[in-house]
Every structure is written in structure tokens, then in C-alpha cells.
Design a protein around this motif. Structure first.
Motif, PDB file in Angstrom:
ATOM      1  N   THR A  83     -65.758   8.713  -6.444  1.00 20.10           N
ATOM      2  CA  THR A  83     -67.057   8.789  -7.118  1.00 20.10           C
ATOM      3  C   THR A  83     -66.893   8.786  -8.629  1.00 20.10           C
ATOM      4  O   THR A  83     -67.654   8.140  -9.363  1.00 20.10           O
ATOM      5  CB  THR A  83     -67.809  10.050  -6.670  1.00 20.10           C
ATOM      6  OG1 THR A  83     -67.977  10.031  -5.251  1.00 20.10           O
ATOM      7  CG2 THR A  83     -69.171  10.142  -7.346  1.00 20.10           C
ATOM      8  N   LEU A  84     -65.874   9.504  -9.109  1.00 15.52           N
ATOM      9  CA  LEU A  84     -65.627   9.530 -10.554  1.00 15.52           C
ATOM     10  C   LEU A  84     -65.174   8.161 -11.058  1.00 15.52           C
ATOM     11  O   LEU A  84     -65.539   7.746 -12.168  1.00 15.52           O
ATOM     12  CB  LEU A  84     -64.568  10.585 -10.878  1.00 15.52           C
ATOM     13  CG  LEU A  84     -64.998  12.045 -10.691  1.00 15.52           C
ATOM     14  CD1 LEU A  84     -63.810  12.983 -10.888  1.00 15.52           C
ATOM     15  CD2 LEU A  84     -66.116  12.403 -11.666  1.00 15.52           C
ATOM     16  N   ILE A  85     -64.371   7.467 -10.263  1.00 13.77           N
ATOM     17  CA  ILE A  85     -63.909   6.137 -10.672  1.00 13.77           C
ATOM     18  C   ILE A  85     -65.090   5.180 -10.770  1.00 13.77           C
ATOM     19  O   ILE A  85     -65.246   4.449 -11.753  1.00 13.77           O
ATOM     20  CB  ILE A  85     -62.857   5.616  -9.682  1.00 13.77           C
ATOM     21  CG1 ILE A  85     -61.581   6.461  -9.783  1.00 13.77           C
ATOM     22  CG2 ILE A  85     -62.536   4.148  -9.957  1.00 13.77           C
ATOM     23  CD1 ILE A  85     -60.566   6.167  -8.702  1.00 13.77           C
ATOM     24  N   VAL A  86     -65.941   5.193  -9.756  1.00 16.19           N
ATOM     25  CA  VAL A  86     -67.131   4.331  -9.802  1.00 16.19           C
ATOM     26  C   VAL A  86     -68.070   4.770 -10.927  1.00 16.19           C
ATOM     27  O   VAL A  86     -68.703   3.952 -11.588  1.00 16.19           O
ATOM     28  CB  VAL A  86     -67.849   4.352  -8.442  1.00 16.19           C
ATOM     29  CG1 VAL A  86     -69.144   3.548  -8.512  1.00 16.19           C
ATOM     30  CG2 VAL A  86     -66.949   3.797  -7.344  1.00 16.19           C
ATOM     31  N   GLY A  87     -68.133   6.092 -11.165  1.00 13.79           N
ATOM     32  CA  GLY A  87     -68.988   6.602 -12.235  1.00 13.79           C
ATOM     33  C   GLY A  87     -68.559   6.149 -13.610  1.00 13.79           C
ATOM     34  O   GLY A  87     -69.366   6.166 -14.549  1.00 13.79           O
TER      35      GLY A  87
END
Length: 463
Positions: A83-87
Motif C-alpha cells: 500500500t505504501l509503495i502504491v501510495g
């Protein structure tokens, strides 16, 4: 042809290369105007905003990497890291906006994130999001770049302004004692060297003026690096652009195929089927007359009418079949193009490379595209361009198959996108057909002519 806008148009993969800035951000004003140019202060403003964002962006990037690695053993916890990578795409959007607003550097949007179906595919798509990882790398690199750029630019700007105005504020500095015991009030630039005389004040102001005119090139240098990083790390990759472009072309090809099937269905229903129904009715009526012993001449007339209708239906069926796949292509591309030229209402000169004209030399899809492209362009020349003749060249060129169609008509042809005109023109349909096999269509058609359409296709010559 279909439009009267004289220009050179190109359709195909080359049309999807990454967008460039509308105004060249690398362009700089003359040396003497640089400190007063709006772009110089916008670049400095970019460094201001970037240095304020840098600590938070670096913290986000570090947390993303650390959590992803630290939670790898839990598997489910990897969704947090994913999720952080996509964020990180959100940070990329912010930095792209900064590059556009402050630098005039238009960085194209990356394709939207698509989460895979299922648990493992969904997790893999999040952890493997290249746009997110490239955004994280940009945030890592921007931290030192923005800090060094801001500090250097600010130091030079403050030093230049301070030197120019030293004669005003230097008198308020505390007195300092030199090595010889004398006391001085002013900036100290070296051992026992103080700016406290008119000559030194003037020289110091001159140095400040030089620094002030040199200063714009420092933020220019750092923002150039930032702009290059934005284009390479925050914009779409060639592969992603290619995938998006191919998806669009495939969608256009599917729409064309669907429209063609609907047209065939309509032609069969309204034309051939109606004729066959009429034939059945005529034969039925003839049968009734025979059974009742009516005049044989009337029966013969009904049978003759049914026979003529049957032949007309066969002609329509052949035309429909030719629209799906011209049977003449079974004899080779050269024969098909010669037949096409013979049927054309205009004089057509065919110049086909013997190595590609023989049957079986090219992939069937390529032969079909070449045939339909030439047919459409010859029809356009006769119908729209008011040409008196057409020249067609089919040859190998740099490992590809090149088809060039030239007419001496009035020109003004253009590839009109369907979304701008509300309908799909002949040239736009050809462009999508060519693009579907990774080809390219170029149109050169100035007002008054001549019109030259060049189609470049992957040859796919069979061994």
C-alpha cells in the motif's frame, strides 16, 4: 481526402512517445536579464518547496522500504508495504505538479495502477508496482539534491545582496581589532582585511553585483537535474506507454471488427436475405401456377425473374466476402494489387517489390492490411482528392515493409481522431488498423497537393 487541414500527420507508436514541455524549461534569458526573469525566481521557488517536502518524502520512502522488508515474513503484512509503495504515486503526482507549475516541465501521467485478481496476484501487483518504486527512488535522490540546491542558491543570493548593501548595514557591525591593534567596523574577508574604506566598499559591492548575476544559473542547474529526474522517474516508461498504446489500438481494432460485423449483418438482412426471400416467393408462385396448369409462359417469366434475383444475390455475397477477405489475396499480394489497380476508376501505377509480391512471402495479416490500405487510399484519391492518377510503391525498407501511395490531388488530408470529429474517418480507421500490428502511418498532404501516405509495417517475412 477526408479533411482540408494541410499538415504532416503521424499515427502509430511514434505518436506515443513521452510528452515534452510546452515551453522549453532549459531555455534561459540573457545574462544581464537573468536575475530579473520570472523563470529564475520560479526555479528558486521550486527549490524552496522541494526542500520543505524533502524530509517528509524521505521519511515516507524509508518507512516504505523498511516496513516492506520487515513485514516480509508475515506475508499478510506485506500488504502494508504494498500500500505504501502504491501510495508513492501520490507523491509522484505532487512532484509532477511542481515541475509543471514552477519549471514548465510537463511530465506525462503514468498509467493507473491495476491490482491483480486474487490474493497473490494482488499482492504481487502492489509490491511490483514500478511507478511506485521509481517514485520512492526519486524521493531518495531529491533529498540531497534539494538540500544542496537550496543551500547553495540561498547562500549565493544572500551573499550577493549583502555585498551590494554592505555600505548600509556594515556600519552597525561591532568593532573588531586587527593584528596591529587598530579597530575596524565592517565585514572581515581575511586576516586583518576589513571592508571599511570607500574603495573596499565599492569593490565589495562590485563582487556582490557579479554574484547577483551569476546566482540565477545555480537554481537553473539544480532544477535541470530535477527536471531530468522527473521525466525519467516520475513519467511513464516506454514499456508502459507501449502497453497503453497497444491496448488503445486493440480496442479500436475490436470496435472496427464489431462495426464490420454489424455492417455485414445489416447488408445480409436488408440485401441478400431480401433477395432470397423474393426468389423463394417467386419460385413458390411458379410452383402454384404449374400445379394449377396456368400458362407456361407466365411460369417461365417467374422462373426467369427468380434466376436473375439469384445471380444478383450471388454478386452481393461475393462483395461481402471480398470485404471480409479478398479472395484474390490467395494468389499473392502482387496479383491482388494489380487486380485492384485494374478495377480502379483512376489510372494506378503499381510498383511492387518482387520479393514481397509472391504468394506466401508475407504474413496473411500484413498482406490483408496492405491490400485494404491501398484500396482505401486509392478510393480516397478518386472520391475526395479529385486526383488524375495514383502511384503505389511497395518495398522493403530498413527491415520493414513500406507502402507509399501518392496522388496528384488537391491535398488537405489529415488523420482526424474519432474523439475530435465525432466519427471515424477513413484515414483514422487505417491508422488504427496499421497500429494494431505495431505499424505506423504518415500523411503529408499540403494544400494543393500532392498527398503522400506512407504505411510502415513489420514485414514478418516467412522463411
Amino acid at each position: 481526402m477526408t479533411s482540408m487541414t494541410p499538415a504532416v500527420h503521424r499515427a502509430g507508436p511514434a505518436a506515443t512517445t513521452p510528452a515534452r514541455p510546452v515551453a522549453d524549461p532549459a531555455a534561459s534569458p540573457a545574462f544581464l536579464r537573468a536575475p530579473f526573469d520570472r523563470r529564475s525566481w520560479l526555479r528558486y521557488g521550486y527549490l524552496w518547496v522541494a526542500v520543505l517536502m524533502a524530509p517528509f518524502a524521505l521519511a515516507y520512502a524509508l518507512v516504505s522500504v523498511v516496513l516492506t522488508v520487515g513485514l516480509a515474513v508475515t506475508v499478510v503484512g506485506l500488504f502494508v508495504g504494498g500500500t505504501l509503495i502504491v501510495g508513492a504515486r501520490g507523491w509522484a503526482t505532487t512532484y509532477r505538479g511542481m515541475a509543471s507549475k514552477f519549471l514548465g516541465n510537463r511530465v506525462p501521467e503514468v498509467p493507473p495502477f491495476r491490482r491483480g485478481r486474487g490474493f497473490w496476484r494482488g499482492l504481487g501487483s502492489m509490491l511490483g508496482d514500478s511507478a511506485g518504486w521509481r517514485a520512492l527512488l526519486f524521493m531518495f535522490v531529491m533529498f540531497p539534491l534539494s538540500v544542496v540546491g537550496f543551500v547553495t542558491s540561498t547562500a549565493v543570493l544572500v551573499a550577493s545582496l549583502g555585498a551590494v548593501t554592505h555600505s548600509i548595514w556594515g556600519r552597525y557591525l561591532p568593532e573588531q581589532q586587527a593584528g596591529d591593534g587598530s579597530w575596524h567596523r565592517g565585514a572581515q574577508l581575511g586576516p586583518d582585511w576589513f571592508v571599511d574604506t570607500p574603495a573596499r566598499q565599492l569593490a565589495f559591492a562590485g563582487i556582490g553585483i557579479v554574484l547577483f548575476f551569476v546566482w540565477p544559473w545555480i537554481p537553473w542547474l539544480f532544477t535541470q537535474v530535477a527536471g531530468l529526474l522527473s521525466q525519467s522517474l516520475l513519467g511513464p516508461t516506454r514499456e508502459s506507454l507501449r502497453v497503453a498504446d497497444l491496448e488503445q489500438s486493440r480496442a479500436g481494432a475490436v470496435e472496427d471488427a464489431d462495426a464490420r460485423l454489424r455492417r455485414i449483418e445489416r447488408d445480409l438482412h436488408d440485401g441478400t436475405q431480401a433477395r432470397l426471400v423474393a426468389v423463394a416467393m417467386q419460385l413458390g408462385e411458379a410452383k402454384d401456377h404449374l400445379d394449377s396448369g396456368t400458362d407456361p409462359d407466365q411460369v417461365s417469366e417467374l422462373v426467369g425473374t427468380a434466376h436473375a434475383s439469384t445471380k444478383d444475390a450471388l454478386v452481393e455475397l461475393r462483395e461481402l466476402a471480398r470485404g471480409i477477405h479478398p479472395p484474390v489475396l490467395d494468389d499473392g499480394l502482387g496479383v491482388a494489387l494489380d487486380t485492384l489497380a485494374a478495377r480502379s476508376p483512376l489510372p494506378v501505377t503499381m510498383d511492387v517489390d518482387a520479393e514481397v509480391a509472391d504468394r506466401g512471402r508475407l504474413a496473411p495479416a500484413v498482406e490483408s492490411i496492405v491490400y485494404f490500405c491501398v484500396a482505401e487510399l486509392v478510393t480516397n484519391a478518386a472520391k475526395h482528392a479529385r486526383a488524375s492518377g495514383v502511384y503505389v510503391l511497395v518495398e522493403r525498407h530498413d527491415g520493414d515493409l513500406r507502402v507509399r501511395v501518392r496522388d496528384d490531388g488537391r491535398g488537405g488530408a489529415a488523420v482526424t481522431p474519432p474523439e475530435s470529429s465525432g466519427h471515424r474517418s477513413g484515414l483514422s480507421g487505417l491508422a488504427e488498423r496499421v497500429h494494431a500490428v505495431d505499424g505506423r502511418l504518415d500523411v503529408s498532404s499540403p494544400a494543393g497537393g500532392p498527398t503522400v501516405v506512407t504505411v510502415t509495417l513489420p514485414e514478418n517475412v516467412r522463411p
